[in-house]
Write an enzyme that holds these catalytic residues in place. Sequence first.
Site, PDB file in Angstrom:
ATOM      1  N   ARG A   1       4.684 -12.871  10.126  1.00  0.00           N
ATOM      2  CA  ARG A   1       5.361 -11.829   9.632  1.00  0.00           C
ATOM      3  C   ARG A   1       6.690 -11.912  10.089  1.00  0.00           C
ATOM      4  O   ARG A   1       6.977 -12.475  11.118  1.00  0.00           O
ATOM      5  CB  ARG A   1       4.727 -10.721  10.501  1.00  0.00           C
ATOM      6  CG  ARG A   1       3.285 -10.170   9.985  1.00  0.00           C
ATOM      7  CD  ARG A   1       2.679  -9.179  11.065  1.00  0.00           C
ATOM      8  NE  ARG A   1       3.199  -7.898  10.612  1.00  0.00           N
ATOM      9  CZ  ARG A   1       2.393  -7.319   9.646  1.00  0.00           C
ATOM     10  NH1 ARG A   1       1.618  -7.732   9.012  1.00  0.00           N
ATOM     11  NH2 ARG A   1       2.671  -5.954   9.155  1.00  0.00           N
TER      12      ARG A   1
ATOM     13  N   GLU B   1       0.879  -1.134   0.022  1.00  0.00           N
ATOM     14  CA  GLU B   1      -0.072   0.133  -0.062  1.00  0.00           C
ATOM     15  C   GLU B   1       1.072   1.217   0.092  1.00  0.00           C
ATOM     16  O   GLU B   1       1.854   1.377   0.962  1.00  0.00           O
ATOM     17  CB  GLU B   1      -0.993   0.032   1.260  1.00  0.00           C
ATOM     18  CG  GLU B   1      -2.047   0.710   1.243  1.00  0.00           C
ATOM     19  CD  GLU B   1      -2.894   0.713   2.476  1.00  0.00           C
ATOM     20  OE1 GLU B   1      -3.675   1.716   2.618  1.00  0.00           O
ATOM     21  OE2 GLU B   1      -2.840  -0.423   3.450  1.00  0.00           O
TER      22      GLU B   1
ATOM     23  N   LYS C   1       4.148   0.579   9.912  1.00  0.00           N
ATOM     24  CA  LYS C   1       4.280   1.830   9.201  1.00  0.00           C
ATOM     25  C   LYS C   1       3.806   2.956   9.850  1.00  0.00           C
ATOM     26  O   LYS C   1       4.359   4.307   9.964  1.00  0.00           O
ATOM     27  CB  LYS C   1       3.667   1.887   7.961  1.00  0.00           C
ATOM     28  CG  LYS C   1       4.412   1.183   6.766  1.00  0.00           C
ATOM     29  CD  LYS C   1       3.705   1.264   5.504  1.00  0.00           C
ATOM     30  CE  LYS C   1       3.054  -0.021   5.063  1.00  0.00           C
ATOM     31  NZ  LYS C   1       2.318   0.140   3.973  1.00  0.00           N
TER      32      LYS C   1
HETATM   33  P1  ATP Z   1       2.592  -2.333   8.201  1.00  0.00           P
HETATM   34  O1  ATP Z   1       1.758  -3.388   9.242  1.00  0.00           O
HETATM   35  O2  ATP Z   1       3.941  -2.351   8.724  1.00  0.00           O
HETATM   36  O3  ATP Z   1       1.871  -0.881   7.930  1.00  0.00           O
HETATM   37  P2  ATP Z   1       1.160  -3.337   6.028  1.00  0.00           P
HETATM   38  O4  ATP Z   1       1.011  -4.788   5.888  1.00  0.00           O
HETATM   39  O5  ATP Z   1       0.205  -2.773   6.227  1.00  0.00           O
HETATM   40  O6  ATP Z   1       2.299  -3.204   6.959  1.00  0.00           O
HETATM   41  P3  ATP Z   1       1.418  -3.223   3.152  1.00  0.00           P
HETATM   42  O7  ATP Z   1       2.150  -2.371   2.381  1.00  0.00           O
HETATM   43  O8  ATP Z   1       0.205  -3.826   3.228  1.00  0.00           O
HETATM   44  O9  ATP Z   1       1.921  -3.143   4.558  1.00  0.00           O
HETATM   45  O10 ATP Z   1       2.413  -4.691   3.015  1.00  0.00           O
HETATM   46  C1  ATP Z   1       2.554  -5.196   1.762  1.00  0.00           C
HETATM   47  C2  ATP Z   1       2.687  -6.834   1.886  1.00  0.00           C
HETATM   48  O11 ATP Z   1       3.989  -6.729   2.792  1.00  0.00           O
HETATM   49  C3  ATP Z   1       1.725  -7.471   2.374  1.00  0.00           C
HETATM   50  O12 ATP Z   1       1.585  -8.677   1.544  1.00  0.00           O
HETATM   51  C4  ATP Z   1       2.330  -7.814   3.752  1.00  0.00           C
HETATM   52  O13 ATP Z   1       1.659  -8.938   4.362  1.00  0.00           O
HETATM   53  C5  ATP Z   1       3.763  -7.864   3.670  1.00  0.00           C
HETATM   54  N1  ATP Z   1       4.289  -7.517   5.117  1.00  0.00           N
HETATM   55  C6  ATP Z   1       3.987  -6.397   5.674  1.00  0.00           C
HETATM   56  N2  ATP Z   1       4.706  -6.371   6.814  1.00  0.00           N
HETATM   57  C7  ATP Z   1       5.575  -7.414   6.923  1.00  0.00           C
HETATM   58  C8  ATP Z   1       6.270  -8.224   7.789  1.00  0.00           C
HETATM   59  N3  ATP Z   1       6.773  -7.564   8.888  1.00  0.00           N
HETATM   60  N4  ATP Z   1       6.697  -9.598   7.504  1.00  0.00           N
HETATM   61  C9  ATP Z   1       6.522 -10.240   6.375  1.00  0.00           C
HETATM   62  N5  ATP Z   1       5.378  -9.360   5.538  1.00  0.00           N
HETATM   63  C10 ATP Z   1       5.143  -8.333   5.723  1.00  0.00           C
HETATM   64 MG    MG Z   2      -1.659  -3.145   4.827  1.00  0.00          MG
END
Ligand code: ATP
Ligand code: MG
Length: 566
Positions: A268, A39, A278
Amino acid sequence: MTNEPTEPTATKRDFIREMVAHDLAEGYCEVPITRFPPEPNGYLHIGHAKAICLDFGLAQEYKHLGARCHLRFDDTNPCKEDVEFVNSIQEDIKWLGFDWGDHLYFASDIFQFYYDCAIHLIENGLAYVDLQDRETMRALRGNVTTPGTDSPYRDTTPAENIELFTAMKEGKYPEGAAVLRAKIDMASSNMNMRDPVIYRISYDSHHNTGTQWCIYPMYDFAHPLEDAYEHITHSLCTLEFENHRPLYDWAIENCPVPAKPKQREFSRLNITYTVMSKRKLRQMVEDKLVAGWDDPRMPTLCGMRRRGYPAAAIVEFCQGVGITKFNGNTDVARLENSVRSQLNTNAERRMAVLAPLKLVLSNVPEDFEEEISVAINPEKPELGHRQVKLTRELFIEKEDFMVTPPNKKYKRLSPGACVRLRGGYCIIATDYDLDDEGNVTELRAEIIPDTIGNPAPEGIKCKAAIHWVSSKYGVPAELRLYDRLFGDEAPDANPEGFLASMNKDSLTIITDAIVEPSLAAVAPEFLCQFERTGYFVADRYDHSPEKPVFNRSVGLRDSWSKMNKS
Ligand code: ATP
Ligand code: MG
């Protein structure tokens, strides 16, 4: 017929890779197609790197079959997104060494497709517009122990629903006054299946489509449709989406989609002494607790890059952590060790003095100058040597001289003691000057002739080599020494909030260091080992020949675990 192997090239098999291999063998798909769906509302962090290494890694492993990984910006949310993030995300993925080829997608490019799917659901009696207010809807959803109650709008006819949904689309309702819900099962034990909202109203402007739309699909509805639209075979995401999988499958089953992707979940990445969300990273940036998203202490990829972490070390770390279903907390020392081992074999050596003490070689002439040949990297003799000028006046580290050594284990300089100048002569300290406070201001020593490349003469113990820089040719430099941003192993668990765990001493700036002259000329991002003090990188933005600036990437040894053990 070609006899192409269907086995991936990587040997390490995790449950996801097992599944993909199985799916190929069973004919579920002929070519694995994955996607990485960030995102664009922040910079990528090391957690994303784990997902990137899996999604793009799988595509690489099945390259011989034509596998690929799409980069898809999940930008269905109007308010929070920004082109700054769209650009930085692409830069970071490329820096890690991955490539999406022509397969760059924006979820917002197919708003019409989600809309058509929604209409299809309505026409088939599988979705309805609900005009209840948010609180009522929440109350009627029930909870884990109580089934939900049907909305009074649940049995509206398709024709009526088309009319209401069209009114939503035409901006006839204020935000929150109407939503489109999937008609699934208000008594489902999975709360996500209790007629989830799949479309909502928002009058925020969207970075791609502006004000063209005022209804937006929810993530759980848009994501499976995006996957199907792009013919993704394996949609890999983190464990928190496991409970959403039935809804994912429901959308694929009931919408007119061109493919049937499957979602699978893995754990994760969490790292000790680090926060990864984030939202929290953004808060630190906005509150100016760090210098920006690319502050070298941040767990962002651009921060790590600026810190001098090689992309290869990050990839190696992510591969080493592996893909499992268990949420754990990975020791940050493991990441630091990956960095250290990459740099140890690859980084050139240089000399830099962090806390300079003047050393005069009193038995050579005023204009003495000699080219000394020093190994570029003792681990890689094939790299050869570099020439460093030795002059009468040098700088050495203050801590390499002690008037009164604490014990016999002290091998550096003290009056009458002998050390080797790295790559050069053995010297013996003779005398020194003190200021009013008893600090040494200048040290004098004599060189022992013929000791370059030869041991010290019989009877003289020379047990250590120290680094040095010519005072005539050395260049002043700024060094930035970084420590962990958080002093607590689990900042997220701090009852006073994660910010209370911040390490106040995570940055030390040394403005009066002296580095060997070759270091002024290096390009930004040049990485090397400063002998005996750590690995340093020329700052990507601030370094210049006029004002050299180096960031310490990592120390030579793991000083934290040493501290914790003692
Ligand atoms: P955050 O919780 O840090 O804001 P998010 O999941 O909202 O992260 P996205 O931009 O939606 O961030 O993530 C893109 C991809 O990265 C998704 O498929 C998510 O599952 C993966 N991802 C995000 N954080 C992690 C993590 N800590 N470990 C593994 N994969 C991750
Ligand atoms: Mg997300």
